[in-house]
Design a protein around this motif. Sequence first.
Motif, PDB file in Angstrom:
ATOM      1  N   ALA A 201      -4.420   3.130  30.527  1.00 41.61           N
ATOM      2  CA  ALA A 201      -5.382   4.188  31.510  1.00 41.61           C
ATOM      3  C   ALA A 201      -4.556   5.265  31.986  1.00 41.61           C
ATOM      4  CB  ALA A 201      -5.264   3.203  32.966  1.00 41.61           C
ATOM      5  N   LEU A 202      -3.127   5.273  31.825  1.00 44.81           N
ATOM      6  CA  LEU A 202      -2.429   6.532  32.273  1.00 44.81           C
ATOM      7  C   LEU A 202      -2.622   7.387  30.960  1.00 44.81           C
ATOM      8  CD1 LEU A 202      -0.655   7.726  34.181  1.00 44.81           C
ATOM      9  CD2 LEU A 202       1.458   6.686  33.168  1.00 44.81           C
ATOM     10  N   GLN A 203      -2.612   6.971  29.802  1.00 40.92           N
ATOM     11  CA  GLN A 203      -2.802   7.827  28.445  1.00 40.92           C
ATOM     12  C   GLN A 203      -4.125   8.306  28.724  1.00 40.92           C
ATOM     13  OE1 GLN A 203      -2.329   5.361  24.899  1.00 40.92           O
ATOM     14  NE2 GLN A 203      -4.022   6.689  23.925  1.00 40.92           N
TER      15      GLN A 203
ATOM     16  N   THR B  12       2.291   5.888  41.645  1.00 43.70           N
ATOM     17  CA  THR B  12       2.495   5.570  42.798  1.00 43.70           C
ATOM     18  C   THR B  12       1.412   5.939  43.735  1.00 43.70           C
ATOM     19  OG1 THR B  12       4.975   5.868  42.537  1.00 43.70           O
ATOM     20  CG2 THR B  12       3.984   5.581  44.790  1.00 43.70           C
ATOM     21  N   SER B  13       0.829   7.144  43.742  1.00 48.96           N
ATOM     22  CA  SER B  13      -0.150   7.716  44.656  1.00 48.96           C
ATOM     23  C   SER B  13      -1.725   7.327  44.254  1.00 48.96           C
ATOM     24  CB  SER B  13      -0.115   9.345  44.925  1.00 48.96           C
ATOM     25  OG  SER B  13      -0.672   9.827  43.758  1.00 48.96           O
ATOM     26  N   GLN B  14      -1.954   7.119  42.936  1.00 45.36           N
ATOM     27  CA  GLN B  14      -3.153   6.617  42.507  1.00 45.36           C
ATOM     28  C   GLN B  14      -4.269   7.940  42.925  1.00 45.36           C
ATOM     29  OE1 GLN B  14      -4.094   4.277  40.317  1.00 45.36           O
ATOM     30  NE2 GLN B  14      -1.849   4.448  40.339  1.00 45.36           N
ATOM     31  N   ASN B  15      -3.695   9.117  43.277  1.00 43.66           N
ATOM     32  CA  ASN B  15      -4.551  10.269  43.544  1.00 43.66           C
ATOM     33  C   ASN B  15      -5.004  11.031  42.341  1.00 43.66           C
ATOM     34  OD1 ASN B  15      -5.568  12.623  44.546  1.00 43.66           O
ATOM     35  ND2 ASN B  15      -4.197  12.848  46.341  1.00 43.66           N
TER      36      ASN B  15
ATOM     37  N   THR C  52      -7.240  13.453  41.705  1.00 43.83           N
ATOM     38  CA  THR C  52      -7.634  14.769  41.999  1.00 43.83           C
ATOM     39  C   THR C  52      -6.175  15.589  42.093  1.00 43.83           C
ATOM     40  OG1 THR C  52      -9.602  14.134  43.317  1.00 43.83           O
ATOM     41  CG2 THR C  52      -8.594  16.501  43.233  1.00 43.83           C
ATOM     42  N   LEU C  53      -4.993  15.144  42.812  1.00 39.55           N
ATOM     43  CA  LEU C  53      -3.707  15.645  43.003  1.00 39.55           C
ATOM     44  C   LEU C  53      -3.226  15.730  41.484  1.00 39.55           C
ATOM     45  CD1 LEU C  53      -1.729  17.173  44.662  1.00 39.55           C
ATOM     46  CD2 LEU C  53      -0.765  14.663  45.107  1.00 39.55           C
ATOM     47  N   PHE C  54      -3.318  14.637  40.832  1.00 41.38           N
ATOM     48  CA  PHE C  54      -2.743  14.360  39.507  1.00 41.38           C
ATOM     49  C   PHE C  54      -3.253  15.510  38.518  1.00 41.38           C
ATOM     50  CE2 PHE C  54      -3.524  12.924  35.213  1.00 41.38           C
ATOM     51  CZ  PHE C  54      -2.210  12.699  34.724  1.00 41.38           C
ATOM     52  N   GLU C  55      -4.571  15.480  38.663  1.00 43.18           N
ATOM     53  CA  GLU C  55      -5.159  16.715  37.641  1.00 43.18           C
ATOM     54  C   GLU C  55      -4.839  18.083  37.911  1.00 43.18           C
ATOM     55  OE1 GLU C  55      -9.795  16.717  37.308  1.00 43.18           O
ATOM     56  OE2 GLU C  55      -9.612  14.557  36.326  1.00 43.18           O
ATOM     57  N   GLN C  56      -4.809  18.350  39.335  1.00 41.53           N
ATOM     58  CA  GLN C  56      -4.437  19.777  39.902  1.00 41.53           C
ATOM     59  C   GLN C  56      -3.092  19.943  39.257  1.00 41.53           C
ATOM     60  OE1 GLN C  56      -4.932  19.222  43.921  1.00 41.53           O
ATOM     61  NE2 GLN C  56      -6.960  19.902  43.920  1.00 41.53           N
ATOM     62  N   GLU C  57      -2.114  19.010  39.524  1.00 45.16           N
ATOM     63  CA  GLU C  57      -0.623  19.248  39.302  1.00 45.16           C
ATOM     64  C   GLU C  57      -0.518  19.433  37.682  1.00 45.16           C
ATOM     65  OE1 GLU C  57       1.799  15.988  41.187  1.00 45.16           O
ATOM     66  OE2 GLU C  57       1.480  17.395  43.049  1.00 45.16           O
TER      67      GLU C  57
ATOM     68  N   ILE D 145       5.246  14.118  37.252  1.00 50.00           N
ATOM     69  CA  ILE D 145       3.894  14.197  37.939  1.00 50.00           C
ATOM     70  C   ILE D 145       2.873  12.922  37.530  1.00 50.00           C
ATOM     71  CG2 ILE D 145       1.589  15.427  37.279  1.00 50.00           C
ATOM     72  CD1 ILE D 145       3.129  17.756  36.727  1.00 50.00           C
ATOM     73  N   VAL D 146       3.452  12.346  36.431  1.00 47.67           N
ATOM     74  CA  VAL D 146       2.847  11.100  36.019  1.00 47.67           C
ATOM     75  C   VAL D 146       3.249   9.690  36.706  1.00 47.67           C
ATOM     76  CG1 VAL D 146       2.689   9.499  33.830  1.00 47.67           C
ATOM     77  CG2 VAL D 146       2.473  11.889  33.670  1.00 47.67           C
ATOM     78  N   GLN D 147       4.614  10.292  37.291  1.00 39.93           N
ATOM     79  CA  GLN D 147       5.165   8.903  37.948  1.00 39.93           C
ATOM     80  C   GLN D 147       4.712   9.033  39.305  1.00 39.93           C
ATOM     81  OE1 GLN D 147       7.145   6.511  36.835  1.00 39.93           O
ATOM     82  NE2 GLN D 147       7.128   7.636  34.731  1.00 39.93           N
ATOM     83  N   ALA D 148       4.587  10.311  39.900  1.00 46.40           N
ATOM     84  CA  ALA D 148       4.102  10.404  41.318  1.00 46.40           C
ATOM     85  C   ALA D 148       2.585   9.810  41.290  1.00 46.40           C
ATOM     86  CB  ALA D 148       4.002  11.849  41.852  1.00 46.40           C
TER      87      ALA D 148
END
Length: 125
Positions: free
Chosen positions: A36-38, A104-107, A109-114, A98-101
């Motif tokens: 899923a992360l990949q 944890t957060s499962q956010n 939108t934030l992941f994509e932005q970062e 960024i991936v580690q955060a």
Amino acid sequence: ITMFSVASVFSQKRNSTEVLYFKAQLSCCKARACNALQTDVDSVIVKYFSKSGVNFRVISLADETNKPIVEKYNAASQTVILVKTRKKKETVTDLTPIVQAYKTSQNKTLFEQEMKAKIEESLNQ
């Protein structure tokens, strides 16, 4: 014409940008967490950088042929790095925090932005 073609191919090899995702075959991967992360990392590359020439590559930690690249970047499972090569000079940006955060957060939108911001920053250097 031949000289131009050779020069063109040579310059393409000298200038490249790749996001490398290092992956282990662990029980978490069987639970689809790593897959899923990949997929999420790959989707950012496709969505924002497909026309920029940024490539996404999965590196299996278990594959002995990958040992030199794993050691070069001191990679572990779910390590994500951006490697930009320009005129034989390599610039490495670690995207793992960024991936580690995100894990944890499962956010998403934030992941994509970062991820997008960090990759853009590296491309513009």
